[in-house]
Design an enzyme around this catalytic site. Structure first.
Site, short mmCIF file in Angstrom:
data_model
loop_
_atom_site.label_atom_id
_atom_site.label_comp_id
_atom_site.label_asym_id
_atom_site.label_seq_id
_atom_site.Cartn_x
_atom_site.Cartn_y
_atom_site.Cartn_z
N HIS A 56 0.81 -1.22 0.00
CA HIS A 56 0.00 0.00 0.00
C HIS A 56 0.84 1.27 0.00
CE1 HIS A 56 -3.43 -2.53 1.72
NE2 HIS A 56 -3.69 -2.22 0.47
N CYS A 82 -1.35 -6.51 -20.49
CA CYS A 82 -1.61 -5.65 -19.33
C CYS A 82 -0.63 -5.92 -18.20
CB CYS A 82 -3.05 -5.79 -18.84
SG CYS A 82 -3.41 -7.40 -18.20
#
Ligand code: PEP
Ligand code: MG
Length: 612
Positions: free
Chosen positions: A231, A542
Site C-alpha cells: 500500500h 496488461c
C-alpha cells in the site's frame, strides 16, 4: 540453506553492479551511473526495490516510532479502573487521529485509499480484541501497554509468519494501530511534522505515516520492509514521491542528517555521496525531467510507428480516483481495472447495487473510451477470501476458481457490470483462465443475466464483451481455442512469468529468477500474439512487461498493437513507438526467438535500443 540465504541477503542489499545504459528512464542498477568512489570515501551504495520513481537528493531523517514507557510491570488494585479508563481514552484518541488522516487522504487522493483507514478504525472497535484487553488489565493487574503488546503480538505473529503477502502487509497495519494506541496511552502527541524536504528512512512505515509526512514536502522515503505492490508503494506512486522499499536493515545503518541519494526507478540508495556522485545524479534527474516534459507534449497525439502503424495505449488502474489522470497521459481507455480493490477488509464484497454505482460512475467518466473491468481476482497473493489456510495460495483458490465456486459473487458482479454498460464502453475480463470451460461458464452467465435484465425492454444495454486473461501456461497451450472462444485476450505477464518459471513474484530470495525476458516467456508471447491476430481476436498486454521500454520493439515485432500500462508510463512509451518501423521490429523478434538465454535476449534488445 540458511548460510546460503544470508550470503544472498548481503549480496542483495549492498551491491556494486556495473552496467551501462544511456536512456534516462530505463532501469539501471546500483553504481550504474557512477564509478566506484575513491578508497577513502564514506560513500555506500545499497539496492532495494524501486517502488515509485524519481530521484531525490537530501538530508535523511530517521523516523523511530514512539513506543511509550514500559517501566511499570504490575498495577496496584486501586489503579485498575483508572488504567482501563486510560485504555479506552487511548482508543478514542487513536480513532480521532485515524479520522484526521482519513480526511487528509480523501483530500489528497480521493476516496479509494481512505478505505485503508476505515479498516484500521474498525479494528479499534473489534469487540473480541478490545474486551480481551480490558478484561486482562483487571484480572491480571497488568498495565495496559503490556496487555496491548501481548494481545496484538499474538495476531501479529500469525500475520507475519503467513505465506500470504496480503497478510504480511496487514501486519504492518496492525503494528501501526498497536503503536498508535500505546503512544496515546502515554498522551504523546503524534509526531508528524518534520523539517521540510527531508528523505524519511524507517524500518517500517504505514500508509498513515506516508500521508501525514507528505504534508511536509517530503522528498522521498526509504524503508527496510515492503514490496513494490504494498500500500505505501501505491500511495507514493499516486503522490509522485520516490520510494525505495525492501532495504533489509538499512535504517539501522544511517543517522538523521546524513546526506542520501535515492533513485526510485532503480531502487538505488547512496549514503554520504561524493560531490561527483551528486553531480551525476543531478544531471540524471534533469535528463529525466526534460525527457518527461518532452514526452508529455506528444502524449496527446496518437502513437504511430515510423511506418505509420497506429498503436493504442490504455491505462491500468486500481481505483476510480485514478481516472482523472488517464486522458491527460494520452491513454485511449482503461485496459485493466483491478476490481478486487473494491473488496475492503479482505472479504467485504460490495453488493450488486454498490458495484453498479461504482462501475456506472467510471463508465460515465471515461465514455466514449473503453474500460475493461477484470472480475475479482481474489485469492492467491491478492486479497484474502479463503476462510481456510491454503498450503500454496498461488496455486490454490484464486480468480475464476473462486467465482465459479461462489456463484453469488460472480452473478452480482456480472449483473452490476451489465447494468452499468449504458454507454456500451464496458467489457468483462476473466482472471486466471486455464480452460475454455471457464470462459464458457462466464459467457453462459453473462447471456443469462443479459437476457433477464433486458427482457422487460426497459433498457437499451449493449452486452459487454468477454475477454480472458492469458497468464497461466495452460492458457498459452490452449491459445488457439481460447482466441476462438473469447472476444479478446489480455496477456498478464506478471503471473505468466510466475507460473511459467515457477518463481513466486513476491519472494525476494528468488527475485533474480523472476525474468520476463526468459526465452520461455519471449516465445510464449510470440505464439499468443500471432495466434490471436490469425484468429482476429483482439489482443492486449496488461502485465508490467508492457511498460518496459526494452520489451516494446519486441512486442511490436510479434504483432502486438495494444498495450495497457501504468498511466504515468504512457507518454514515454508513445514517444518511443515513433522510433521504430514494424519491419525492423519483426526482424528483431525473429532474432530474439532464436536466442537461448535471457541475457542474450536483453543484450540484443539493448543493442537495438541503442541504435534507435
Ligand atoms: C498480470 O498478472 O500480469 C496482471 C496484469 O495481473 P495482476 O498483476 O493484477 O495479477
Ligand atoms: Mg495476474
Amino acid at each position: 540453506m540458511l548460510a546460503h540465504s544470508s550470503q544472498m541477503t548481503t549480496h542483495l542489499f549492498k551491491t556494486s553492479i556495473m552496467s551501462k545504459n544511456n536512456h534516462p528512464l530505463i532501469s539501471t542498477s546500483c553504481r550504474s551511473i557512477t564509478p566506484e568512489p575513491p578508497v577513502n570515501s564514506n560513500e555506500e551504495c545499497y539496492t532495494g526495490i524501486g517502488a515509485s520513481r524519481g530521484i531525490s537528493i537530501g538530508e535523511c531523517y530517521v523516523f523511530v516510532k514512539e513506543k511509550g514507557d514500559h517501566n511499570i510491570k504490575e498495577l496496584h488494585e486501586k489503579n485498575i479502573s483508572e488504567e482501563i479508563e486510560k485504555f479506552f481514552t487511548a482508543l478514542l484518541r487513536s480513532e480521532k487521529e485515524l479520522k484526521k488522516i482519513e480526511r487528509v487522504t480523501i483530500r489528497k487522493l480521493g476516496k479509494g485509499y481512505s478505505n485503508l483507514f476505515q479498516a484500521q478504525i474498525m479494528m479499534l472497535h473489534d469487540p473480541v480484541l478490545i474486551d480481551a484487553i480490558a478484561e486482562r488489565i483487571g484480572s491480571e493487574r497488568k498495565p495496559a501497554h503490556l496487555v496491548i503488546e501481548e494481545e496484538f503480538d499474538h495476531y501479529l505473529e500469525k500475520f507475519v509468519n503467513s505465506n500470504d503477502v496480503i497478510f504480511q502487509e496487514r501486519a504492518d497495519d496492525l503494528q501501526d494501530i498497536k503503536n498508535r494506541i500505546i503512544r496515546n496511552l502515554h498522551i504523546k502527541k503524534l509526531n508528524s511534522w518534520l523539517s521540510e524536504g527531508v528523505i524519511v528512512a524507517a524500518d517500517i512505515l504505514s500508509p498513515a505515516d506516508i500521508i501525514l509526512f507528505s504534508r511536509n514536502n517530503i522528498k522521498g522515503f526509504v524503508t527496510d520492509s515492503g514490496g513494490s505492490t504494498s500500500h505505501i508503494s501505491l500511495i507514493c506512486k499516486s503522490l509522485n514521491i520516490p520510494i525505495v522499499v525492501g532495504l533489509g536493515n538499512f535504517s539501522q545503518k544511517i543517522t538523521t542528517g546524513m546526506q542520501v541519494i535515492i533513485d526510485g526507478s532503480t531502487g538505488t540508495v547512496i549514503t554520504n555521496p561524493e560531490e561527483k556522485t551528486i553531480a551525476q545524479y543531478i544531471s540524471k534527474k534533469e535528463a529525466e525531467k526534460k525527457y518527461e516534459e518532452d514526452t508529455s507534449l506528444t502524449a496527446m497525439l496518437p502513437a504511430t510507428t515510423k511506418c505509420g502503424i497506429r498503436i493504442t495505449f490504455n491505462a491500468n488502474i486500481d481505483f476510480k480516483e485514478e481516472l482523472h489522470a488517464v486522458s491527460p497521459a494520452g491513454a485511449e481507455g482503461v485496459g485493466l481495472f483491478r476490481s478486487e480493490n473494491l473488496i475492503t477488509n479482505g472479504n467485504n464484497v460490495p453488493k450488486e447495487s454498490e458495484q453498479f454505482s461504482y462501475y456506472l460512475e467510471m463508465a460515465e467518466m471515461i465514455s466514449p473510451m473503453p474500460l475493461d473491468v477484470r472480475l475479482f481476482d481474489i485469492g492467491g497473493d491478492k486479497l484474502i477470501y479463503s476462510p481456510v489456510k491454503e498450503p500454496n495460495p498461488n496455486l490454490g483458490w484464486r480468480g475464476i476458481r473462486i467465482l465459479i465456486d461462489l456463484p453469488e459473487i460472480l452473478d452480482n458482479q456480472l449483473r452490476a457490470i451489465i447494468r452499468a454498460n449504458i454507454h456500451g464502453n464496458l467489457a468483462i475480463l476473466i482472471p486466471m483462465i486455464i480452460s475454455v470451460d471457464e470462459i464458457r461458464h462466464v459467457r453462459t452467465a453473462v447471456d443469462k443475466h443479459y437476457s433477464e435484465l433486458t427482457r422487460a425492454g426497459e433498457w437499451e444495454i449493449e452486452k459487454p464483451g468477454v475477454g480472458a486473461m492469458v497468464e497461466v501456461p495452460a492458457a498459452v497451450e490452449l491459445i488457439e481455442e481460447i482466441t476462438k472462444c473469447a472476444d479478446f485476450i489480455s496477456i498478464g505477464t506478471n503471473d505468466l512469468t510466475q507460473y511459467t518459471l515457477a518463481v513466486d513474484r513476491n519472494n525476494v530470495i528468488v527475485q533474480s529468477l523472476f525474468e520476463k525476458f526468459h526465452p520461455a516467456i519471449i516465445r510464449q508471447l510470440h505464439r499468443v500474439i500471432q495466434t490471436a491476430n490469425k484468429n482476429h481476436c483482439k489482443v492486449i498486454i496488461c502485465g508490467d512487461m508492457g511498460s518496459d521500454p526494452l520489451a516494446l520493439p519486441y512486442l511490436l515485432g510479434c504483432g502486438l498493437r495494444r498495450f495497457s500500462v501504468v498511466t504515468s508510463d504512457i507518454p514515454k512509451l508513445k514517444s518511443l513507438v515513433s522510433r521504430y518501423s514494424i519491419a525492423e521490429t519483426e526482424a528483431l523478434a525473429i532474432e530474439c526467438l532464436k536466442l537461448d538465454t535471457s541475457s542474450k535476449i536483453k543484450a540484443r534488445l539493448e543493442a537495438f535500443q541503442a541504435d534507435h
